[in-house]
Each structure stands twice: as C-alpha cells, then as structure tokens.
Motif scaffolding. Structure first.
Motif, short mmCIF file in Angstrom:
data_model
loop_
_atom_site.label_atom_id
_atom_site.label_comp_id
_atom_site.label_asym_id
_atom_site.label_seq_id
_atom_site.Cartn_x
_atom_site.Cartn_y
_atom_site.Cartn_z
N ALA A 116 0.81 -1.21 0.14
CA ALA A 116 0.09 -0.13 -0.17
C ALA A 116 0.90 1.44 0.07
N ASP A 117 1.96 1.29 0.71
CA ASP A 117 2.82 2.46 0.75
C ASP A 117 3.47 2.54 -0.54
N TYR A 118 3.76 1.57 -1.23
CA TYR A 118 4.62 1.62 -2.67
C TYR A 118 3.52 2.27 -3.51
N GLN A 119 2.24 1.77 -3.55
CA GLN A 119 1.28 2.25 -4.34
C GLN A 119 1.17 3.77 -4.42
N ARG A 120 1.13 4.17 -3.01
CA ARG A 120 0.65 5.42 -2.72
C ARG A 120 1.92 6.33 -3.11
N ILE A 121 3.06 5.92 -2.91
CA ILE A 121 4.15 6.87 -3.08
C ILE A 121 4.38 6.68 -4.79
N ILE A 122 3.97 5.76 -5.64
CA ILE A 122 4.19 5.89 -7.08
C ILE A 122 3.01 6.84 -7.42
N SER A 123 1.89 6.72 -6.92
CA SER A 123 0.61 7.55 -7.54
C SER A 123 0.70 8.74 -7.23
N GLU A 124 1.51 9.11 -6.05
CA GLU A 124 1.86 10.53 -5.73
C GLU A 124 2.86 11.19 -6.63
N SER A 125 3.81 10.36 -7.13
CA SER A 125 5.37 11.12 -7.75
C SER A 125 4.96 11.12 -9.20
N LEU A 126 4.17 10.16 -9.86
CA LEU A 126 4.21 10.15 -11.36
C LEU A 126 3.10 11.33 -11.95
N THR A 127 3.46 11.82 -12.99
CA THR A 127 2.59 13.02 -13.47
C THR A 127 2.31 12.47 -14.99
N ASP A 128 1.25 13.13 -15.70
CA ASP A 128 1.01 12.89 -17.05
C ASP A 128 2.13 12.84 -18.09
N LYS A 129 3.00 14.12 -17.72
CA LYS A 129 3.81 14.37 -18.88
C LYS A 129 4.99 13.23 -18.79
N GLN A 130 5.15 12.88 -17.39
CA GLN A 130 5.98 11.70 -17.19
C GLN A 130 5.60 10.11 -17.80
N GLU A 162 7.45 8.08 -20.50
CA GLU A 162 7.75 6.63 -20.60
C GLU A 162 6.92 5.93 -21.61
N GLN A 163 5.90 6.32 -22.11
CA GLN A 163 5.07 5.63 -23.01
C GLN A 163 5.96 5.80 -24.33
N LYS A 169 9.11 6.31 -24.79
CA LYS A 169 10.46 5.47 -24.85
C LYS A 169 10.02 3.96 -25.24
N THR A 170 9.05 3.52 -24.63
CA THR A 170 8.61 2.10 -24.77
C THR A 170 8.11 1.98 -26.19
N MET A 171 7.42 2.87 -26.89
CA MET A 171 7.19 2.53 -28.29
C MET A 171 8.23 2.67 -29.17
N LYS A 172 9.38 3.34 -28.97
CA LYS A 172 10.54 3.77 -29.65
C LYS A 172 11.28 2.24 -29.77
N GLU A 173 11.32 1.54 -28.38
CA GLU A 173 11.99 0.45 -28.24
C GLU A 173 11.19 -0.74 -29.21
N LEU A 174 9.93 -0.43 -29.16
CA LEU A 174 9.11 -1.68 -30.00
C LEU A 174 9.32 -1.30 -31.38
N ALA A 175 9.40 -0.20 -31.81
CA ALA A 175 9.76 0.24 -33.31
C ALA A 175 10.86 -0.10 -33.84
N GLN A 176 11.89 0.00 -33.02
CA GLN A 176 13.39 -0.61 -33.41
C GLN A 176 13.39 -2.09 -33.55
N SER A 177 12.28 -2.54 -33.09
CA SER A 177 12.59 -4.34 -33.36
C SER A 177 12.36 -4.74 -34.70
N THR A 178 12.64 -6.13 -34.93
CA THR A 178 12.61 -6.36 -36.28
C THR A 178 11.36 -6.89 -36.61
N ASN A 179 10.47 -7.14 -35.83
CA ASN A 179 9.01 -7.75 -36.09
C ASN A 179 8.19 -6.58 -36.48
N ALA A 180 7.03 -6.79 -37.33
CA ALA A 180 5.92 -6.01 -37.59
C ALA A 180 5.16 -5.73 -36.54
N LYS A 181 4.49 -4.53 -36.45
CA LYS A 181 4.05 -4.25 -35.04
C LYS A 181 3.01 -3.24 -35.30
#
Length: 300
Positions: A251-265, A269-270, A272-284
């Motif tokens: 519960a403390d972990y979830q509370r800390i995460i929810s308080e520290s994350l913003t929409d821009k962050q 992160e999204q 960065k993840t999409m970029k890693e997927l785009a650089q893979s050799t598979n169609a996506k």
C-alpha cells in the motif's frame, strides 16, 4: 593347634615305647624328638596370624572379645587366642523388586504408605562399611550377620517411618531428594550407634500405583497438547503479522508511486517504450495516445 596336639601324642607315645620294651627303646627318643618339633611348629603356627587388606582381626580368648583389633599384615598373638576377620571395605545391600537384582531372591522392594494413603514401592541400595575400631563391639553385640540384623531391618523401618510425611506424587517427583536426605540422616544415626558407617543411600526407583501413574501421564499429555496449541497459535499470529506488514508495504509503495507520477512523465515513458518496439525487427502496431490514429510501422 593341630600340629601341637599331634606333637603331644607323639611325645607321650615315645616315652611309653622307651619304657615298655627295651628292644624298641632306640625308637623312643626319635619319636619324642619329632613330637617336640611338632609341638613347637604348632605353637609357632598358632602364634602367627595374617590379616588381609580391607579386613581387621577380632581377638577372642576363652570367649572374651578383646577391645583392640588387628589390622592388615602379619601379627604375633597368644597361641590360645582365636581370631575372627571382618571386612571393612565398602559393602552394599540392595532391596529391589526385580528378580535376582537384590540380596534377597524375588521381589524384595520396600512398600510404604504415603501421606495420602497410597502404597508406593521403593527400590533401595545401602552403601556402608564397618568402622574398624568398632568391630569388636559390633561382633560382641551383633555378630557377623549384621546385614540381616542391622542393615536390612533399620533401612526398611526408617523408610516406612519417613514416607508418611510425603504424598505419593511429591515423593515421586519434587520431594524425592528431600526424602532421600531425610532417610539418610535417620539411618546414619542408627548405624553409627552400632559401629557401622553409612556412606551413601541410593533411592533407585519409586513406583507409583497404576491409577496415579495413569493420571500423571494424562496430565503430562494434556500439558504437552496445550504447549503444542500455544506454539501453533503463536505461529499463526506471526504469519498474520507478516502478511499485515507485507500488505502495508504494498500500500505504501502504491501510494508513493501514485503521488510521484505526472501525465508528462507517463507520456515520456510511453514514448520510450514505443520507440523500443519500433526498433525491433518484427511487424507491429503502435497505438499512440491523445487521440492520434494508430500507425503501422514495418522496418523490414
């Protein structure tokens, strides 16, 4: 004294032979000489006595017991004296309910009544020895069979006399050492007055009545079950505490995460993840948020 008596007989025979017949007179003196030698040998043999180690000798003269004793070794004594040897080493007398374990054949355990009216069976071993200086008086007043006249009856009587101060369960458990010390003192005093020294008293076994023994076993089993249940309950409480701490941590972990994350962050992160997927050799298919249409990227 056997040699001495034979010597007297030969001496008398030699004198008779020398007087009765002149033809055998020459044999009289040798016979008389042999008689004298045997008499001297008999006197010497009767005057020397050997006392083995761990024993003392008690001197008797015409039925009178001498007050002093002969210790181990060789001694010169009055040839008319008789000497009785008494062992002064540690001896034991065992009274047991086990066949052939005690001094008496069969069941020789001591049965006593306790303060609560129950019959308890006791196996006992008495370690004692004869006091050397008191051996003549012991011999004069009791004799050499002091085991049956002193050790056995006094030990059994004192145990019965003192067992009535304890209940059966206490005698078996918490008061056993106290009981042993009490009877030791009582028996020691009686032995001392008769020339014996009590070295130790071993209460080897105390057997309770079957009903009392079963009750004690039931009580012990119940106590063991109670202890087992306490252990189980303690373990369950510890497990509950562990889960409570774990849940609190999540519960403390979830509370800390929810308080520290913003929409821009989150958007960063999204991407960065999409970029890693785009650089893979598979169609996506990459679906971008914020109302953007999906884009299909094929890097093959």
């Amino acid at each position: 004294m056997g040699f001495f008596i034979i010597g007297i007989i030969l001496l008398l025979a030699g004198r008779v032979v020398s007087k009765v017949n002149d033809k055998i007179y020459v044999f009289g003196k040798p016979v008389m000489g042999l008689g004298v030698l045997l008499m001297l040998a008999g006197l010497l043999y009767a005057s020397v006595v050997q006392i083995d180690a761990g024993h003392v000798g008690i001197k008797k003269l015409y039925g009178n017991v001498m007050p002093d004793v002969l210790y181990s070794g060789l001694h010169l004594i009055n040839p008319l004296m008789d000497v009785e040897t008494v062992e002064t080493r540690t001896q034991n007398y065992t009274m047991s309910g086990v066949h052939n374990e005690g001094d008496k054949i069969g069941d020789d355990a001591i049965r006593v009544l306790t303060a609560d009216g129950l019959e308890v069976t006791i196996d006992l071993t008495v370690l004692y020895r004869v006091v050397p200086e008191n051996a003549p008086n012991l011999y004069k007043e009791t004799g050499l069979d002091f085991k049956d006249k002193i050790v056995r009856p006094i030990s059994r009587t004192k145990i019965r006399d003192n067992a009535v101060y304890y209940d059966a369960v206490s005698l078996y458990s918490t008061k056993r050492d106290t009981f042993q010390a009490r009877i030791y003192k009582a028996i020691e005093d009686e032995f001392r007055m008769r020339g014996l020294l009590l070295e130790n008293l071993l209460v080897r076994n105390i057997t309770l009545p079957t009903s009392v023994k079963n009750a004690i076993e039931s009580k012990i089993n119940a106590e063991q079950e109670a202890q087992k249940m306490q252990f189980v309950l303690q373990k369950e409480r510890q497990e509950a505490d562990r889960k409570r701490v774990e849940a609190q941590g999540i519960a403390d972990y979830q509370r800390i995460i929810s308080e520290s994350l913003t929409d821009k962050q989150l958007q960063y992160e999204q991407i960065k993840t999409m970029k890693e997927l785009a650089q893979s050799t598979n169609a996506k298919i990459i679906i971008m948020g914020k109302g953007n249409a999906p884009m299909i990227l094929d890097t093959k």
